[in-house]
Design an enzyme around this catalytic site. Structure first.
Site, mmCIF file in Angstrom:
data_model
loop_
_atom_site.group_PDB
_atom_site.id
_atom_site.type_symbol
_atom_site.label_atom_id
_atom_site.label_comp_id
_atom_site.label_asym_id
_atom_site.label_seq_id
_atom_site.Cartn_x
_atom_site.Cartn_y
_atom_site.Cartn_z
ATOM 1 N N SER A 112 40.711 71.597 99.545
ATOM 2 C CA SER A 112 41.391 70.313 99.672
ATOM 3 C C SER A 112 42.847 70.322 99.203
ATOM 4 O O SER A 112 43.638 71.085 99.716
ATOM 5 C CB SER A 112 40.571 69.267 98.917
ATOM 6 O OG SER A 112 41.066 68.006 99.187
ATOM 7 N N HIS A 113 43.147 69.520 98.196
ATOM 8 C CA HIS A 113 44.537 69.363 97.756
ATOM 9 C C HIS A 113 44.953 70.459 96.785
ATOM 10 O O HIS A 113 46.100 70.472 96.340
ATOM 11 C CB HIS A 113 44.690 68.001 97.086
ATOM 12 C CG HIS A 113 43.744 67.853 95.936
ATOM 13 N ND1 HIS A 113 42.381 67.735 96.123
ATOM 14 C CD2 HIS A 113 43.943 67.867 94.606
ATOM 15 C CE1 HIS A 113 41.784 67.658 94.951
ATOM 16 N NE2 HIS A 113 42.709 67.737 94.007
ATOM 17 N N ASP A 276 46.491 65.570 102.858
ATOM 18 C CA ASP A 276 46.305 66.711 101.967
ATOM 19 C C ASP A 276 45.867 67.980 102.700
ATOM 20 O O ASP A 276 45.829 68.010 103.941
ATOM 21 C CB ASP A 276 45.306 66.366 100.859
ATOM 22 C CG ASP A 276 43.883 66.259 101.378
ATOM 23 O OD1 ASP A 276 43.716 65.916 102.556
ATOM 24 O OD2 ASP A 276 42.937 66.521 100.607
ATOM 25 N N ASP A 278 43.103 69.475 103.483
ATOM 26 C CA ASP A 278 42.057 69.435 104.508
ATOM 27 C C ASP A 278 42.046 68.141 105.312
ATOM 28 O O ASP A 278 41.122 67.901 106.093
ATOM 29 C CB ASP A 278 40.684 69.688 103.879
ATOM 30 C CG ASP A 278 40.307 68.644 102.837
ATOM 31 O OD1 ASP A 278 41.222 68.076 102.211
ATOM 32 O OD2 ASP A 278 39.104 68.398 102.660
ATOM 33 N N ASP A 280 41.722 64.917 104.514
ATOM 34 C CA ASP A 280 40.895 63.732 104.256
ATOM 35 C C ASP A 280 41.574 62.705 103.358
ATOM 36 O O ASP A 280 41.076 61.592 103.205
ATOM 37 C CB ASP A 280 39.507 64.126 103.718
ATOM 38 C CG ASP A 280 39.561 64.973 102.466
ATOM 39 O OD1 ASP A 280 40.674 65.274 101.987
ATOM 40 O OD2 ASP A 280 38.478 65.343 101.964
ATOM 41 N N ARG A 281 42.705 63.064 102.745
ATOM 42 C CA ARG A 281 43.401 62.085 101.898
ATOM 43 C C ARG A 281 44.599 61.495 102.615
ATOM 44 O O ARG A 281 45.121 62.087 103.564
ATOM 45 C CB ARG A 281 43.896 62.746 100.614
ATOM 46 C CG ARG A 281 42.791 63.254 99.744
ATOM 47 C CD ARG A 281 43.342 63.705 98.411
ATOM 48 N NE ARG A 281 42.245 64.200 97.583
ATOM 49 C CZ ARG A 281 42.279 64.273 96.270
ATOM 50 N NH1 ARG A 281 43.361 63.905 95.613
ATOM 51 N NH2 ARG A 281 41.242 64.723 95.588
ATOM 52 N N LYS A 375 36.055 61.028 104.053
ATOM 53 C CA LYS A 375 37.274 60.256 104.041
ATOM 54 C C LYS A 375 38.224 60.843 105.078
ATOM 55 O O LYS A 375 38.074 61.985 105.470
ATOM 56 C CB LYS A 375 37.885 60.207 102.649
ATOM 57 C CG LYS A 375 38.154 61.535 101.972
ATOM 58 C CD LYS A 375 38.513 61.264 100.511
ATOM 59 C CE LYS A 375 39.047 62.493 99.808
ATOM 60 N NZ LYS A 375 37.975 63.308 99.225
HETATM 61 C C1 VG1 Z 1 38.671 64.400 93.060
HETATM 62 C C2 VG1 Z 1 38.845 62.910 93.218
HETATM 63 C C3 VG1 Z 1 37.688 62.326 94.007
HETATM 64 C C4 VG1 Z 1 37.561 63.051 95.360
HETATM 65 C C5 VG1 Z 1 37.444 64.540 95.126
HETATM 66 C C6 VG1 Z 1 37.431 65.326 96.414
HETATM 67 O O1 VG1 Z 1 37.498 64.679 92.320
HETATM 68 O O2 VG1 Z 1 38.958 62.289 91.971
HETATM 69 O O3 VG1 Z 1 37.897 60.946 94.180
HETATM 70 O O4 VG1 Z 1 36.442 62.601 96.056
HETATM 71 O O5 VG1 Z 1 38.560 65.006 94.352
HETATM 72 O O6 VG1 Z 1 38.553 65.057 97.178
HETATM 73 P P1 VG1 Z 1 37.504 65.030 90.763
HETATM 74 O O7 VG1 Z 1 36.099 65.348 90.415
HETATM 75 O O8 VG1 Z 1 38.457 66.161 90.576
HETATM 76 O O9 VG1 Z 1 38.021 63.805 90.071
HETATM 77 V V1 VG1 Z 1 39.235 66.290 98.095
HETATM 78 O O10 VG1 Z 1 40.402 65.602 99.096
HETATM 79 O O11 VG1 Z 1 39.707 67.298 96.874
HETATM 80 O O12 VG1 Z 1 37.958 66.894 98.938
HETATM 81 CO CO CO Z 2 40.916 66.685 100.655
#
Ligand code: VG1
Ligand code: CO
Length: 542
Positions: A112-113, A276, A278, A280-281, A375
């Site tokens: 992801s990010h 981001d 992938d 989804d953000r 998302k």
């Molecule tokens: C974080 C965010 C959460 C989100 C998750 C995955 O998790 O707070 O809201 O669903 O990332 O998003 P954490 O456990 O680090 O707080 V992504 O775009 O990284 O798949």
């Molecule tokens: Co993501």
């Protein structure tokens, strides 16, 4: 054709908030990827002859893992695998492909990010047949299996050509390479009024979409520039790179500061957005105003009926617990259900499947709906554009009017990254132990009404998820929430979520951090962040 390879377990393959995330060198250990994928397959039942989807965000190691996953899918008995061309599928596009082609499930390769590259992060996540992240029951089974695994099976075959669209065979299994954008773009055309958005852009409305050198580049180009007629140059950083150009593909005010500065400048565009790693953000910035993700969820929910896909109205809204209560006020006004879930998209799946919620969101820049089970960054951008195209007012006017109607939830998240894991656990344990004594006491002049360790009782499958974050609620509707991140790959990250509800429109123009100053001090007093971690300020404020 297939070989069975003996292996020994790793003890650290526990999926977090969103799949297994580790540094690339950890994934590159002998059998590490194979062990995890076999543990996933061993935890599933009834997939023989069925279809699996594989795609990722294009980061470093994506292509190698696609090949391993393909050969293991063949050896494990899948009948067919759908792969995004080049191994690319954004997370929401993967969710759509799983649903559209009625696949058994999918492997989404992404961290992801988190940054990418030879020494940065990689991740693997399993999604079920509804297109959404595997629920805890499955991720727990995967982890349990990973601790006892003794062998895996894999096809002995040459690599598949994943760059040419069409169908091929791999050790008797069909492999179809798909255009990663086409199905997703078609879905967006069904949900949104592309004519209205096209007319808005034609009338001189300007926008910028920053893909941060990550997966949404080709999606943004096709949808915003080609189909909606935004001029070339609207999409920036649109070539996906394995290391995201050395940046964090995290669309927030820290890592997308250029975009923010541009939107705050007098000659900047009318609207700016970013996504981001992938896809989804989403980050939404109107000219002169950053819309917090929590506010964006509320504003989108209040206006969603203006888009064709939601003209029948919403069934309900769901938000993660740390997300601000702004959307709750919209649900109340619309007289629809409101659901508060733990952090992570996997908890929305049941509510969406049961038709209880239509729109969901998280404070971490995640918004989505029942169109997929993830998302969806570009979806949020298009819903904003659809609303702006119909209402023909600016984003700042939408925000001000929204706050005047519902009140404003000032909101910020303070992250302490790379903290010693033991210290972070002690901080949370200490706080948890003191919870029963907190109600009725005061901190920084604020009276604590309730304090608890959030547990979620899923109304659909009745499962219970405990220890999902510590929340301290003050009289008047303000609160602070503490939890540990489940997506990091080094040390621990403490997240502190701070929120103040302000009904008075005369107080809607305050700077966020100063509007929250006493609550931020209260969080420090309550948790002793400095004493436990040695940090006197957060690493990232969003
Ligand atoms: C974080 C965010 C959460 C989100 C998750 C995955 O998790 O707070 O809201 O669903 O990332 O998003 P954490 O456990 O680090 O707080 V992504 O775009 O990284 O798949
Ligand atoms: Co993501």
């Amino acid at each position: 054709m297939f070989k069975t390879v003996p292996t020994t377990p790793f003890d650290d393959q526990k999926p977090g908030t969103s799949g297994l995330r580790k540094k690339v060198p950890e994934f590159q250990q002998k059998n590490y990827v194979e062990n995890f994928i076999q543990s996933v397959f061993d935890s599933l039942e009834g997939f023989k002859g069925k279809t699996l989807v594989i795609g990722g965000d294009g980061r470093y190691y994506n292509r190698e893992v696609v090949q391993i996953a393909l050969k293991m899918a063949a050896a494990n008995g899948f009948g067919k695998v759908l792969v995004g061309q080049g191994g690319i599928l954004s997370t929401p596009a993967a969710s759509n492909v799983i649903r559209k082609y009625k696949a058994f499930g999918g492997l989404v390769l992404s961290a992801s990010h988190n940054p990418g590259g030879p020494t940065e992060d990689f991740g693997i996540k399993y999604n079920i047949g509804n297109g959404g992240p595997a629920p805890e029951k499955i991720t727990e089974a995967i982890f349990a299996r990973s601790k006892t695994i003794t062998q895996y099976v894999i096809a002995e075959a040459p690599d598949v050509d994943i760059d040419t669209i069409g169908t091929q065979k791999l050790a008797g299994m069909d492999v179809e390479i798909l255009d990663p954008v086409a199905d997703y773009a078609a879905l967006m055309e069904e949900l949104f009024d592309f004519d209205a958005i096209r007319a808005l852009i034609k009338s001189g409305f300007t926008l910028r979409f920053d893909s941060m050198h990550a997966v949404t580049g080709p999606y943004g180009k096709e949808i915003l520039e080609h189909r909606l007629g935004a001029p070339e140059g609207t999409c920036v950083n649109f070539v996906p790179l394995p290391d995201f150009g050395g940046h964090h593909p995290d669309p927030n005010l820290v890592y997308a500061k250029d975009l923010y500065d541009l939107l705050m400048s007098p000659d900047g565009p009318d609207f700016g957005a970013a996504s981001d790693g992938d896809g989804d953000r989403n980050l939404i910035i109107g000219k002169g105003i950053f819309i917090t993700p929590s506010d964006s969820l509320a504003m989108l929910a209040a206006n969603a009926h203006l888009a064709p896909g939601y003209k029948a109205g919403l069934k309900g809204i769901a938000r993660s617990m740390p997300t601000s209560g702004a959307a709750d006020r919209v649900a109340e006004k619309l007289k629809i259900g409101m659901y508060e879930t733990p952090t992570g998209w996997k908890f929305f799946g049941n509510l969406l499947d049961a038709g209880m919620a239509t729109i969901c969101g998280e404070e971490s820049a995640g918004t989505g709906s029942n169109h997929v089970r993830e998302k969806d960054g570009l979806w949020a951008v298009l819903l904003w554009l659809n609303i702006l195209a119909v209402r023909r007012v600016s984003a700042i006017e939408i925000a001000k009017e929204h706050w005047a109607t519902y009140g404003r939830n000032y909101y910020s998240r303070h992250d302490y990254e790379g903290v010693d894991t033991a210290a972070a656990n002690t901080l949370i344990d200490d706080l948890r132990a003191r919870l029963p004594k907190l109600p009725g006491t005061s901190v920084q002049g604020l009276t604590i009404e309730t304090a608890d360790d959030f547990a979620y009782h899923d109304p659909v499958d009745k499962s219970v998820s405990k220890h999902q974050g510590i929340r301290v609620l003050f009289e008047g509707g303000s609160r602070v929430v503490f939890r540990l991140s489940g997506t990091g790959t080094s040390g621990a990250t403490i997240r502190v979520y701070v929120e103040r509800y302000e009904p008075d429109p005369k107080r809607h123009d305050l700077e966020t951090q100063s509007a929250l100053a006493d609550l931020i001090r209260a969080a420090e007093d309550l948790a002793g962040i400095k004493v436990h971690t040695g940090r006197d300020k957060p690493s990232v404020i969003t």
